[in-house]
Design an enzyme around this catalytic site. Structure first.
Site, short mmCIF file in Angstrom:
data_model
loop_
_atom_site.label_atom_id
_atom_site.label_comp_id
_atom_site.label_asym_id
_atom_site.label_seq_id
_atom_site.Cartn_x
_atom_site.Cartn_y
_atom_site.Cartn_z
N GLY A 191 -12.25 5.28 -37.45
CA GLY A 191 -11.71 4.67 -38.66
C GLY A 191 -11.19 5.68 -39.67
O GLY A 191 -11.30 5.48 -40.88
N LEU A 192 -10.59 6.76 -39.12
CA LEU A 192 -9.95 7.75 -39.99
C LEU A 192 -10.90 8.30 -41.05
O LEU A 192 -10.52 8.49 -42.21
CB LEU A 192 -8.67 7.16 -40.62
CG LEU A 192 -7.57 6.88 -39.59
CD1 LEU A 192 -6.50 5.96 -40.15
CD2 LEU A 192 -6.93 8.18 -39.09
N ASN A 239 1.18 9.69 -37.88
CA ASN A 239 0.37 8.77 -37.08
C ASN A 239 0.57 7.35 -37.58
O ASN A 239 -0.07 6.93 -38.55
CB ASN A 239 -1.10 9.18 -37.14
CG ASN A 239 -1.98 8.27 -36.28
OD1 ASN A 239 -1.48 7.38 -35.59
ND2 ASN A 239 -3.28 8.51 -36.31
N CYS A 297 -2.77 4.45 -35.46
CA CYS A 297 -4.23 4.45 -35.37
C CYS A 297 -4.72 3.02 -35.12
O CYS A 297 -4.34 2.10 -35.84
CB CYS A 297 -4.88 4.98 -36.65
SG CYS A 297 -6.67 4.80 -36.59
N THR A 354 -4.41 6.05 -28.46
CA THR A 354 -5.39 5.32 -27.64
C THR A 354 -4.96 3.87 -27.40
O THR A 354 -4.19 3.30 -28.17
CB THR A 354 -6.74 5.33 -28.37
OG1 THR A 354 -6.53 4.88 -29.71
CG2 THR A 354 -7.33 6.72 -28.41
N GLY A 372 -5.52 11.70 -21.52
CA GLY A 372 -6.37 11.98 -20.37
C GLY A 372 -6.10 13.27 -19.63
O GLY A 372 -6.53 13.42 -18.49
C1 DHB Z 1 -8.73 7.12 -34.93
C2 DHB Z 1 -9.17 6.77 -33.71
C3 DHB Z 1 -8.33 6.77 -32.66
O1 DHB Z 1 -8.74 6.43 -31.43
C4 DHB Z 1 -7.03 7.11 -32.79
O2 DHB Z 1 -6.28 7.03 -31.70
C5 DHB Z 1 -6.57 7.48 -34.01
C6 DHB Z 1 -7.44 7.50 -35.10
C7 DHB Z 1 -9.69 7.01 -36.02
O3 DHB Z 1 -10.34 5.98 -36.06
O4 DHB Z 1 -9.86 7.88 -36.86
#
Ligand code: DHB
Length: 305
Positions: A70-71, A125, A128, A193, A245
């Site tokens: 969650g950043l 980004n 997320c 992800t 991966g």
């Molecule tokens: C965060 C988690 C992730 O899997 C991602 O791809 C980007 C950010 C995060 O929650 O901080």
């Protein structure tokens, strides 16, 4: 020869860390010289300090890792004052990843980052998965993705490449890549992800405090290779950084053959912190084994011609 020109920036090799898997590089400094990697991509930074989502925030699955961090992070002020200088003083090449919850926040973060000396590139980004409001995953929609990139573009100086980080959770990643390319991105990092979740077999409740999380690791590599291949086929001049991966030099070369100019190593770092440097060495020996003179010659091989 591993030297790489990525959107106008020269790198000693095409291997970098993936955002979120090495904070701002300090911890990796115990395992190898961070200046020997192509670049260090820092964890996405936001405008203000954040504590992230409820725990637990990581689950191991047989094929990879799920996270819902969650950043979490210190916010841009602390990042620029304490974290970025560590990389800059050493002569590492920092690719700074930023995350905003509004277009204005992305613009503000961009202005702060580009005015800091020593930054080699910006990674925006827009994908997320761990935001409370899933409507905020800009990269799920080509027009929303383009809005962010168009807004930050005028603030990024000439010579500082700007990459958009894309999500695989879309019907057509080519449409999103084309939208960010048209909006002025110098390249795309793909993939972020995949949205996933896991349920506890005893309580039959979601394991992650945030319920859903991002899946990373070996399971997503074929998805990432496919995404890079499709985008390189559609936009052969648009630089792509491949991520998903990668654990070995052969994995890295697979992305290069699909069309990636550079690659990022992420989840494997949690098991093997020196993996990024090992991937550099293994990539070199894979090229030797195949009698290919340079990584640039291998780029896009899978497309034939
Ligand atoms: C965060 C988690 C992730 O899997 C991602 O791809 C980007 C950010 C995060 O929650 O901080």
């Amino acid at each position: 020869d591993l030297t790489t020109e990525l959107a106008g920036v020269r790198l000693p090799n095409p291997v970098m860390t993936a955002s979120g898997c090495a904070a701002a590089g300090q911890e990796l400094g115990q395992f190898f010289d961070v200046t020997e990697l192509g670049a260090i991509v820092t964890k996405s930074i936001m405008r203000f300090p954040r504590s992230g989502r409820p725990t637990p925030r990581m689950v191991e699955t047989p094929s990879g890792m799920l996270n819902s961090i969650g950043l979490q992070g210190p916010g841009i002020d602390s990042f620029l004052a304490r974290d970025l200088p560590w990389l800059v003083q050493r002569g590492a090449r920092p690719f700074v990843s930023i995350a905003g919850s509004t277009v204005d926040e992305f613009v503000e973060l961009t202005r702060r980052v580009v005015n800091s000396p020593g930054v080699s590139a910006l990674e925006v980004n827009i994908s997320c998965p761990n935001v409370e409001n899933r409507g905020l995953v800009f990269a799920c929609d080509p027009m929303q993705a383009a809005r962010v990139i168009e807004a930050v573009r005028p603030h990024v100086p000439e010579g500082l490449p700007m990459f958009a980080k894309l999500t695989p959770d879309v019907t057509s990643i080519v449409d999103v890549a084309r939208a960010v390319a048209d909006a002025g991105a110098d390249g795309a990092t793909m993939i972020n992800t995949l949205l996933g979740m896991a349920i506890d077999p005893d309580t039959l409740r979601p394991i992650l405090g945030g319920v859903t999380g991002g899946l990373s690791g070996p399971a997503i590599r074929p998805v990432a290779v496919r995404a890079v291949y499709q985008v390189h086929a559609a936009l052969p001049e648009f630089p792509v950084i491949g991520v998903g991966g990668i654990r070995t030099g052969a994995d890295a070369l697979e992305f290069v053959a699909a069309g990636a100019t550079a690659v990022q190593v992420g989840t494997v770092i949690f098991n093997d912190p020196s993996a990024p440097m090992r991937v550099v060495r293994e990539l070199d020996s894979e090229l030797d084994r195949l009698g290919i003179a340079s990584v640039e010659k291998a780029r896009g091989c899978a497309h034939g011609g």
